[in-house]
Scaffold this active site. Structure first.
Site, short mmCIF file in Angstrom:
data_model
loop_
_atom_site.label_atom_id
_atom_site.label_comp_id
_atom_site.label_asym_id
_atom_site.label_seq_id
_atom_site.Cartn_x
_atom_site.Cartn_y
_atom_site.Cartn_z
CG HIS A 269 -3.00 -7.60 8.74
ND1 HIS A 269 -2.04 -6.86 9.39
CD2 HIS A 269 -4.08 -7.62 9.58
CE1 HIS A 269 -2.52 -6.45 10.56
NE2 HIS A 269 -3.76 -6.90 10.70
CG HIS A 310 2.96 -0.21 7.18
ND1 HIS A 310 2.04 0.63 7.75
CD2 HIS A 310 2.94 -1.34 7.89
CE1 HIS A 310 1.50 0.01 8.79
NE2 HIS A 310 2.02 -1.18 8.90
CG ASP A 368 5.12 -8.85 8.61
OD1 ASP A 368 5.12 -9.39 9.72
OD2 ASP A 368 4.19 -8.17 8.18
N1 CMC Z 1 5.94 -4.11 -3.93
C1 CMC Z 1 5.76 -3.39 -5.06
N2 CMC Z 1 4.94 -2.33 -5.16
C2 CMC Z 1 4.24 -1.99 -4.07
C3 CMC Z 1 4.37 -2.69 -2.85
C4 CMC Z 1 5.25 -3.79 -2.80
N3 CMC Z 1 5.41 -4.50 -1.66
N4 CMC Z 1 3.56 -2.14 -1.92
C5 CMC Z 1 2.94 -1.12 -2.52
N5 CMC Z 1 3.36 -1.02 -3.82
C6 CMC Z 1 2.95 0.02 -4.80
C7 CMC Z 1 1.56 -0.25 -5.35
O1 CMC Z 1 1.58 -1.02 -6.53
C8 CMC Z 1 1.04 1.15 -5.57
O2 CMC Z 1 1.58 1.61 -6.78
P1 CMC Z 1 0.72 2.64 -7.72
O3 CMC Z 1 0.57 3.89 -6.90
O4 CMC Z 1 1.57 2.82 -8.93
O5 CMC Z 1 -0.58 1.96 -7.99
C9 CMC Z 1 1.69 1.98 -4.45
O6 CMC Z 1 2.89 1.25 -4.10
C10 CMC Z 1 0.81 2.14 -3.21
O7 CMC Z 1 0.36 0.84 -2.84
P2 CMC Z 1 -1.07 0.52 -2.22
O8 CMC Z 1 -1.40 -0.90 -2.45
O9 CMC Z 1 -2.04 1.55 -2.69
O10 CMC Z 1 -0.77 0.77 -0.68
P3 CMC Z 1 -1.64 0.26 0.51
O11 CMC Z 1 -1.42 1.23 1.61
O12 CMC Z 1 -3.05 0.02 0.09
O13 CMC Z 1 -1.00 -1.16 0.87
C11 CMC Z 1 0.38 -2.83 1.79
C12 CMC Z 1 -0.10 -1.38 1.88
C13 CMC Z 1 1.18 -3.17 3.05
C14 CMC Z 1 -0.84 -3.77 1.74
C15 CMC Z 1 1.26 -3.00 0.52
O14 CMC Z 1 2.40 -2.16 0.61
C16 CMC Z 1 1.69 -4.46 0.31
O15 CMC Z 1 0.93 -5.23 -0.28
N6 CMC Z 1 2.93 -4.84 0.79
C17 CMC Z 1 3.37 -6.21 0.70
C18 CMC Z 1 2.72 -7.04 1.81
C19 CMC Z 1 3.31 -6.73 3.19
O16 CMC Z 1 4.52 -6.71 3.38
N7 CMC Z 1 2.42 -6.55 4.17
C20 CMC Z 1 2.80 -6.35 5.57
C21 CMC Z 1 2.43 -5.00 6.09
S1 CMC Z 1 3.24 -4.65 7.65
C22 CMC Z 1 2.57 -5.73 8.78
C23 CMC Z 1 1.15 -5.48 9.08
O17 CMC Z 1 0.74 -4.37 9.39
O18 CMC Z 1 0.39 -6.46 9.04
#
Ligand code: CMC
Length: 432
Positions: A269, A310, A368
């Site tokens: 986050h 996201h 971010d």
């Molecule tokens: N790098 C590589 N792969 C990724 C990434 C990433 N940054 N983000 C998601 N994926 C992949 C993930 O492995 C999954 O693959 P599969 O379907 O094969 O299992 C797919 O994309 C969907 O990911 P998810 O974890 O199910 O998606 P989510 O909606 O639960 O998570 C997130 C969203 C923001 C937590 C995630 O994208 C992440 O960890 N990003 C990096 C951290 C980040 O930049 N966070 C800031 C978010 S914006 C500011 C805020 O709102 O706070």
């Protein structure tokens, strides 16, 4: 409450003859929702880990269309607010629902300005922290501690009490944020100055010392204001939902915002802006980018590209676009356009945007990704990045808390799919 659509959803369960009818509602934007609230009376719960398909409340504050990359605050697009408005005006809009007249804006700015100081006794709290404490840890503590100073205005059912608490929180966040930085540096705290704008005052409290004044660069102040503005609200994200959940118990608002700060801290986050810079430092050189992109794509490797992806946006984060422009303005102004970190960030962005894995999963740079680079160029230490996010997000947290408290609400209490042992008898020690 949203309007009933007149439509119903029918849920047919194997082996049960009669379908369960669930009412449906329409909001002013976005998909219709199915009201599952009465399902428990039929003996069922819904199951939605991570609340991917669950609307937890009605809200009139912020709308996001993640597929189209749209973000509206009280109906106004974020791009227009970033171009024409400023952080304090947006605070007013989030809290009150409408843009202020000139007189209302001046009164609001003046009121915030007159709440920026913190109780002198609060300074003593800082001595209890180690000098190397993470500033987010300090913020969780000192924001929660604010409630001990305001026993006179903690009646959450009193509109005036809620209003003054909103002013106090918005006004004191930058003061406490700067104090948490000064403490880590071993420098004296700098008192707020009401002749400066919100962003100027924050920068002044961060960088001035009693021996030397700090002349605030207007381009840097504008960028700082924009960073606060772009973080101001993002509907039911993890920290805002935490504030609402804590608030639903009737907890005082300072405690609720402290809970929001704790939730924001995580790298998935608000901690992501700090994690982006740490990741760029770990990558170290442009020639290593391919290796790290491959790591991010490897299912067996927990590494993720910080600043990408996201939960809601499956398109470019509209805040990231504005932030990208601000980033260039700041680096140009500071004469550090050729900054190796920015070059690496730009190269990483290009590679990820062209990569099949990121395209297919709709992983775009988020807010971010750029905010970290700007803050680094301004000279803000990495540990302070999430504190700045928290300062910007404060009006959103308060607006949501206030919205919830202002209408009938129930304690937030999710259920679970229990997978533990069924009932069994206690085994005495000598029989185990
Ligand atoms: N790098 C590589 N792969 C990724 C990434 C990433 N940054 N983000 C998601 N994926 C992949 C993930 O492995 C999954 O693959 P599969 O379907 O094969 O299992 C797919 O994309 C969907 O990911 P998810 O974890 O199910 O998606 P989510 O909606 O639960 O998570 C997130 C969203 C923001 C937590 C995630 O994208 C992440 O960890 N990003 C990096 C951290 C980040 O930049 N966070 C800031 C978010 S914006 C500011 C805020 O709102 O706070």
């Amino acid at each position: 409450m949203a309007d009933a659509t007149g439509k119903v959803a029918r849920l047919l369960i194997d082996g049960v003859n009669e379908a369960i009818e669930l009412p449906m509602y329409s909001g002013s934007e976005g998909p219709d929702v199915i009201d599952v609230g009465k399902l428990t009376g039929q003996g069922y719960f819904t199951y939605d880990p991570g609340f991917v398909s669950t609307a937890s409340c009605d809200s009139e504050i912020t709308y996001i269309d993640g597929d189209a990359g749209v973000l509206l605050h009280r109906g106004y697009p974020i791009e227009q607010l970033a171009e024409h408005s400023n952080f304090l005006e947006l605070c007013y809009l989030l809290l009150n629902g409408e843009l202020p007249s000139a007189a209302e804006r001046d009164r609001f700015v003046d009121t915030i300005g007159h709440h920026t100081m913190v109780h002198e006794q609060l300074r003593a709290f800082f001595q209890g922290f180690r000098r190397d404490a993470h500033p987010m840890a300090i913020m969780c503590g000192v924001i929660g501690a604010l409630s001990v100073f305001y026993h006179d205005s903690l009646d959450i059912d009193d509109l005036e009490h809620r209003r003054i608490t909103a002013y106090r929180l918005i006004a004191k966040m930058p003061t406490l944020a700067a104090m948490s930085f000064k403490y880590s540096q071993g420098e004296p705290f700098i008192y707020p100055r009401n002749d400066l704008s919100y962003a100027e005052n924050f920068l002044h409290m961060m960088f001035a010392t009693p021996c030397e004044d700090y002349q605030v660069n207007p381009i840097i102040a504008k960028a700082m204001d924009r960073i606060f503005l772009l973080h101001a609200d993002h509907e039911q994200n993890a920290s805002t939902s935490t504030v609402r959940l804590a608030g639903s118990t009737g907890a005082n608002p300072f405690a609720c915002i402290a809970a929001g700060i704790a939730a924001l801290w995580g790298p998935a986050h608000g901690g992501a802006n700090e994690a982006v810079l740490n990741m760029l430092a770990e990558i170290g050189d442009e020639k290593n980018i391919d290796k790290y992109v491959a790591k991010a794509k490897d299912k067996n490797d927990p590494f993720r590209l910080m600043g990408f992806g996201h939960r809601v946006y499956k398109n470019y984060d509209p805040r990231a676009k504005v932030m990208q422009q601000t980033c260039h303005d700041v680096l140009e102004e500071l004469g550090v356009e050729d900054n190796p970190t920015l070059r690496m960030a730009q190269r990483l962005e290009k590679i990820a945007l062209e990569d099949e894995y990121f395209i297919e999963k709709k992983l775009y740079p988020n807010v971010d990704f750029y905010s970290g680079t700007i803050l680094k160029a301004i000279g803000i230490p990495v540990e302070m990045f999430t504190v700045i996010f928290a300062t910007g997000r404060t009006p959103g947290w308060i607006a949501h808390w206030n919205e919830m408290i202002s209408s009938p609400y129930r304690i937030g209490r999710p259920r679970q799919l229990y997978r533990g042992p069924s009932k069994r008898d206690y085994v005495p020690m000598d029989k185990r």
